[in-house]
Design a protein around this motif. Structure first.
Motif, short mmCIF file in Angstrom:
data_model
loop_
_atom_site.label_atom_id
_atom_site.label_comp_id
_atom_site.label_asym_id
_atom_site.label_seq_id
_atom_site.Cartn_x
_atom_site.Cartn_y
_atom_site.Cartn_z
N ARG A 13 -68.36 -19.57 68.50
CA ARG A 13 -69.46 -20.17 67.74
C ARG A 13 -70.12 -21.30 68.51
NH1 ARG A 13 -70.73 -16.16 64.64
NH2 ARG A 13 -68.91 -15.36 63.58
N TYR A 15 -71.54 -24.16 67.09
CA TYR A 15 -71.46 -25.51 66.53
C TYR A 15 -70.31 -26.29 67.17
CZ TYR A 15 -68.66 -22.53 63.37
OH TYR A 15 -67.81 -21.60 62.85
N GLU A 17 -67.45 -27.67 66.41
CA GLU A 17 -66.04 -27.30 66.32
C GLU A 17 -65.76 -26.07 67.17
OE1 GLU A 17 -68.04 -27.83 63.79
OE2 GLU A 17 -67.20 -29.46 62.58
N PRO A 47 -51.56 -11.34 71.55
CA PRO A 47 -50.78 -11.84 70.41
C PRO A 47 -49.27 -11.89 70.65
CG PRO A 47 -52.34 -10.14 69.71
CD PRO A 47 -52.29 -10.10 71.20
N SER A 182 -44.42 -18.72 68.78
CA SER A 182 -44.61 -17.28 68.57
C SER A 182 -46.11 -17.01 68.55
CB SER A 182 -44.05 -16.86 67.21
OG SER A 182 -42.80 -17.41 66.97
N GLY A 183 -46.45 -15.76 68.75
CA GLY A 183 -47.85 -15.37 68.56
C GLY A 183 -48.71 -15.45 69.80
N GLY A 211 -59.67 -9.45 68.52
CA GLY A 211 -59.21 -10.21 67.36
C GLY A 211 -59.34 -11.71 67.59
N PHE A 212 -59.50 -12.43 66.49
CA PHE A 212 -59.65 -13.88 66.51
C PHE A 212 -58.51 -14.52 67.31
CE2 PHE A 212 -59.47 -18.06 64.21
CZ PHE A 212 -60.76 -18.46 64.50
N GLU A 213 -58.86 -15.36 68.26
CA GLU A 213 -57.85 -16.01 69.09
C GLU A 213 -56.98 -16.96 68.26
OE1 GLU A 213 -61.13 -16.15 69.81
OE2 GLU A 213 -61.48 -15.56 71.90
N ASN A 214 -55.68 -16.91 68.53
CA ASN A 214 -54.74 -17.81 67.86
C ASN A 214 -54.70 -19.11 68.65
OD1 ASN A 214 -52.66 -19.04 66.56
ND2 ASN A 214 -51.25 -17.32 66.74
N MET B 1 -45.81 -26.40 58.41
CA MET B 1 -45.01 -27.31 59.24
C MET B 1 -43.52 -27.00 59.07
SD MET B 1 -47.02 -29.25 60.90
CE MET B 1 -48.79 -29.27 60.86
N PRO B 47 -51.07 -9.17 64.09
CA PRO B 47 -51.48 -10.41 64.75
C PRO B 47 -52.87 -10.92 64.36
CG PRO B 47 -50.64 -8.82 66.35
CD PRO B 47 -50.85 -8.09 65.07
N SER B 48 -53.67 -10.12 63.66
CA SER B 48 -55.00 -10.56 63.23
C SER B 48 -55.57 -9.51 62.30
CB SER B 48 -55.95 -10.72 64.44
OG SER B 48 -56.19 -9.47 65.04
N THR B 50 -58.41 -8.10 62.76
CA THR B 50 -58.96 -7.08 63.66
C THR B 50 -57.91 -6.06 64.04
OG1 THR B 50 -60.67 -8.55 64.52
CG2 THR B 50 -59.93 -6.79 65.98
N ARG B 51 -56.70 -6.54 64.39
CA ARG B 51 -55.62 -5.61 64.76
C ARG B 51 -55.20 -4.77 63.55
NH1 ARG B 51 -53.75 -6.08 70.50
NH2 ARG B 51 -54.82 -7.94 71.15
N HIS B 176 -56.74 -16.34 58.44
CA HIS B 176 -57.59 -17.51 58.69
C HIS B 176 -58.85 -17.46 57.84
CE1 HIS B 176 -60.96 -16.36 61.49
NE2 HIS B 176 -60.24 -15.28 61.59
N SER B 182 -54.51 -19.03 62.06
CA SER B 182 -54.85 -17.95 62.98
C SER B 182 -53.58 -17.16 63.29
CB SER B 182 -55.37 -18.49 64.30
OG SER B 182 -56.29 -19.51 64.11
N GLY B 183 -53.76 -15.95 63.76
CA GLY B 183 -52.62 -15.19 64.28
C GLY B 183 -51.93 -14.30 63.27
N GLU B 213 -42.46 -11.12 65.72
CA GLU B 213 -43.22 -11.60 64.57
C GLU B 213 -43.58 -13.08 64.73
OE1 GLU B 213 -40.25 -10.10 64.23
OE2 GLU B 213 -40.40 -8.44 62.79
N ASN B 214 -44.82 -13.41 64.39
CA ASN B 214 -45.27 -14.81 64.42
C ASN B 214 -44.89 -15.44 63.09
OD1 ASN B 214 -46.58 -17.21 64.66
ND2 ASN B 214 -48.55 -16.33 65.24
N LEU B 215 -43.59 -15.70 62.93
CA LEU B 215 -43.05 -16.04 61.63
C LEU B 215 -43.60 -17.33 61.03
CD1 LEU B 215 -41.27 -14.88 59.51
CD2 LEU B 215 -39.33 -15.99 60.58
N PRO B 216 -43.68 -18.43 61.81
CA PRO B 216 -44.24 -19.64 61.20
C PRO B 216 -45.64 -19.39 60.62
CG PRO B 216 -43.23 -20.16 63.30
CD PRO B 216 -43.24 -18.66 63.20
N SER B 293 -72.33 -27.33 60.61
CA SER B 293 -71.87 -26.24 61.45
C SER B 293 -72.16 -24.93 60.74
CB SER B 293 -70.36 -26.38 61.70
OG SER B 293 -70.11 -27.60 62.35
N SER B 295 -73.65 -20.67 61.14
CA SER B 295 -73.70 -19.53 62.05
C SER B 295 -75.05 -18.86 61.92
CB SER B 295 -72.59 -18.54 61.72
OG SER B 295 -71.34 -19.11 62.02
#
Lengths: 440, 440
Positions: A13, A15, A17, A47, A182-183, A211-214, B1, B47-48, B50-51, B176, B182-183, B213-216, B293, B295
């Motif tokens: 994007r 903007y 951020e 990922p 992870s990820g 896919g959206f970047e982590n 967290m 992972p997203s 998209t995936r 997200h 994300s992720g 797995e991106n567990l958190p 911000s 788009s």
């Protein structure tokens, strides 16, 4: 934590951020590329390490389709590489698995010898994930260069400790393996390598990781790689001392143990051994109760009832297998306490299973013997064999009937450890018959 | 967290950290499944978003290969769906794109009419990501059920606000987008749907999403979905009031604006409008300087020089396109300040571009006119057209030469907004000639 606050936006994007997110992403890529030893535009974030391997193998095979459909892997690669090879084979490609010796290493000459005119891609891990053995990547990379074949290195196990040596063409790794989150995985494709991304793509990560970047995880991954590398040399030496102590003490403290993997060319923090007459799952649970979190490549800890393909390829004992991974910062006291706890724990598991005691005196009697272990799981077939071997005269045979896949690996491994002769196996009415001749 | 501290371990492991990770993963799956309205064993984490879409489309098409290779999508799907469709078409499959009306919605009858005996899969978003228009998912799901075709719903935009209505078969979403990390994406495949995972898999996530797995992030994703749902009804009503105000006030405050998307059946927090004679990129930068911000789907904000496929499919103006997304918690004061800032910002951009003023009196002269806008980018071709339309008599024509892809969309859209007749387009020596007849 900072990148969770700063890095939530979409780097595509315009903007502020988004622009900040783009700067964080670019900086993370620069940092990771420097740690890997490649150009930033050769590296994309994926990922996971698994996804990096899958995309890397598929993209290289497709990019070099005109050369041929031959893929080379070692027999001890991570399952992500072997799964990618299976898919390639199912799609009509051919795969050569390069064998390893008893330490788990490939022979560079043997690897070089299977390179062919139609080889599209060769894969080799930098170090093994189960036994820690380092592979001769630089030598293999040289053969591959000479043959014009790209070499993909799965560097998941070793990237924390340093750059992968040699003139490799592609590299995959996983952040959580170097202490990052992870990820996040990373895939490097050197300029000049023909690569055709498979499956749907998008405009992100050079079209190689849709896919959206982590982003928070990517930033943390790059930061953690820098951090572990800053202390890598010192910490590697310290951990190597600790694993050296485990390698030396475990066989002295616990009878009938085989320490596996190369004693010298190995990862600093990984040590693996197998205990005869022990059920891996029970041993893991007992060590867990004592506060130690270890893994195992024994079939009795897996849902598939198949022992680890790595131990199988090495031809070493799989029963009672224990893999100890020391993360950076592991205090020496933890290792000492592990060495205190292990002998009693193994002995208790063996006693419960009725394992033969090493000093047991068995009277010699005549004739051949049949041990029917059908329906019994690892380590029972080996325990039963060990109990009766003394009942046949030297030169006599024991025929063990077993339908447990682990027996195929563990009975020959037991013979090697005990100096007995493994004659061979043959299909039996139920399961397989393993023939052992008493030599001593 | 908390899940960063608790959830780092491998849920496939037997030791206590692994077992705890497994429990966290199971609990997250239960929570997400409850929010979606499916069984826990029908939902996997990817992972997203998209995936999830890519795996879902590929798996369903492969699973129903024997039925046929026909895929249906709407023309305003997210690019992840359209990319998956392109790959399917490149592999020999056929794809039908169902058109949308000027609000961006498909007609359920028209969607139902393209279902065929060889249709393997149908895809429809729950709501559009650029203009917020809700799609008639329940009605389309009913037609699909009747035809025995699974419907995959891309619910990325709407899952925060509630369950997707109707008897759909598959669902994809992205954490997200609901305020989670994300992720993490999720893919739901209802029991009974034929599904064959494509590409290499492993034992994780029912074999549908390989890699650690991106567990958190998964735990945080499930927790955040619960949290936004708890306040969804109240917050949706509040945001709907704010976007309603933007929809009503922008055309009153800014001349020559088209608010796009369905005024009623729409997402609570999304509002999109296009401003004639405005360069989207400049407008975005000016709004960004003012602290907003937003788009844009204008071609002048994209590297491809193609306007958004959504605006194109709707046949609405793309130049000066602004998409305002109000995240939950947006204070009304921010909206008021946006409405204060917008008119001056648009006016300044227009002035800089030499756009015609709405009240400008143009003397009538005779004859046809040619506007050569070759090499000029959006919004210049439309600005030049607007400047000269008064120079031809009613019934006379203006021929606009342009090689900007946005003109193909924006010149007809301008005609519709201005009550002029768009006669058609034809190839010119350079670019395309757009013929406009003065009606008023």
């Amino acid at each position: 934590m900072a990148s969770l606050d700063e890095g939530w936006a979409d780097p595509a994007r315009l903007y502020r951020e988004g622009r900040r997110a783009r700067m964080l992403l670019d900086a993370a890529r620069e940092a990771a590329a420097e740690a890997v030893g490649c150009r930033a535009d050769e590296l994309v974030f994926t990922p996971s390490g698994t996804r990096a391997v899958h995309s890397g193998v598929a993209g290289a095979l497709a990019g070099r389709r005109r050369v041929g459909a031959h893929l080379i892997v070692s027999s001890v690669e991570h399952s992500s590489v072997l799964h990618a090879a299976e898919v390639h084979e199912a799609g009509g490609g051919t795969v050569t698995q390069v064998p390893v010796d008893r330490t788990g290493a490939v022979d560079p000459a043997a690897y070089g010898a299977v390179l062919r005119g139609d080889t599209a891609l060769a894969c080799l891990q930098s170090a093994n994930h189960e036994v820690g053995t380092e592979q001769p990547v630089a030598e293999v990379a040289e053969s591959c260069r000479a043959a014009g074949v790209p070499l993909l290195v799965d560097a998941a196990q070793s990237l924390a400790w340093g750059k992968v040596p040699g003139d490799w063409s592609m590299l995959a790794a996983s952040a959580h393996k170097w202490g990052g989150p992870s990820g996040v995985g990373l895939l490097v494709v050197r300029k000049g390598i023909r690569f055709a991304q498979q499956g749907p793509g998008d405009e992100r990560e050079s079209g190689r990781a849709p896919g959206f970047e982590n982003l928070p995880a990517i930033v943390a991954a790059a930061a953690s790689l820098r951090a572990v590398r800053a202390e890598a040399a010192e910490e590697a030496a310290r951990l190597r001392g600790l694993t050296e102590r485990i390698r030396a003490r475990v066989p002295a403290l616990v009878p009938d143990v085989e320490v596996v993997g190369d004693p010298v060319r190995r990862l600093p923090g990984t040590v693996t051994f197998s205990c005869l007459y022990v059920d891996g799952e029970t041993l893991l649970h007992e060590l867990d109760r004592a506060g130690f979190s270890v893994s195992s490549g024994s079939s009795c800890t897996s849902s598939t009832l198949m022992p680890s393909h790595v131990l199988k390829a090495m031809g070493v004992l799989s029963e009672g297998n224990v893999r100890v991974s020391l993360p950076p910062g592991t205090p020496p006291e933890d290792v000492e306490r592990f060495l205190e706890v292990l002998p009693g724990t193994v002995a208790a598991v063996r006693e419960r299973l009725g394992a033969p005691v090493a000093t047991e005196a068995v009277p010699e009697t005549g004739g051949d013997l049949v041990v029917d272990a059908i329906g019994r799981r690892c380590p029972i077939p080996v325990i039963e064999l060990a109990k009766v071997i003394g009942d046949v005269p030297v030169g006599g045979t024991v025929r063990v009937l077993s339908d447990d896949e682990a027996a195929r690996l563990d009975i020959p491994a037991w013979c090697e450890m005990r100096g007995q002769e493994f004659v061979g196996e043959e299909p039996a009415e139920k399961g397989t018959a393993y023939l052992v001749r008493r030599s001593t």
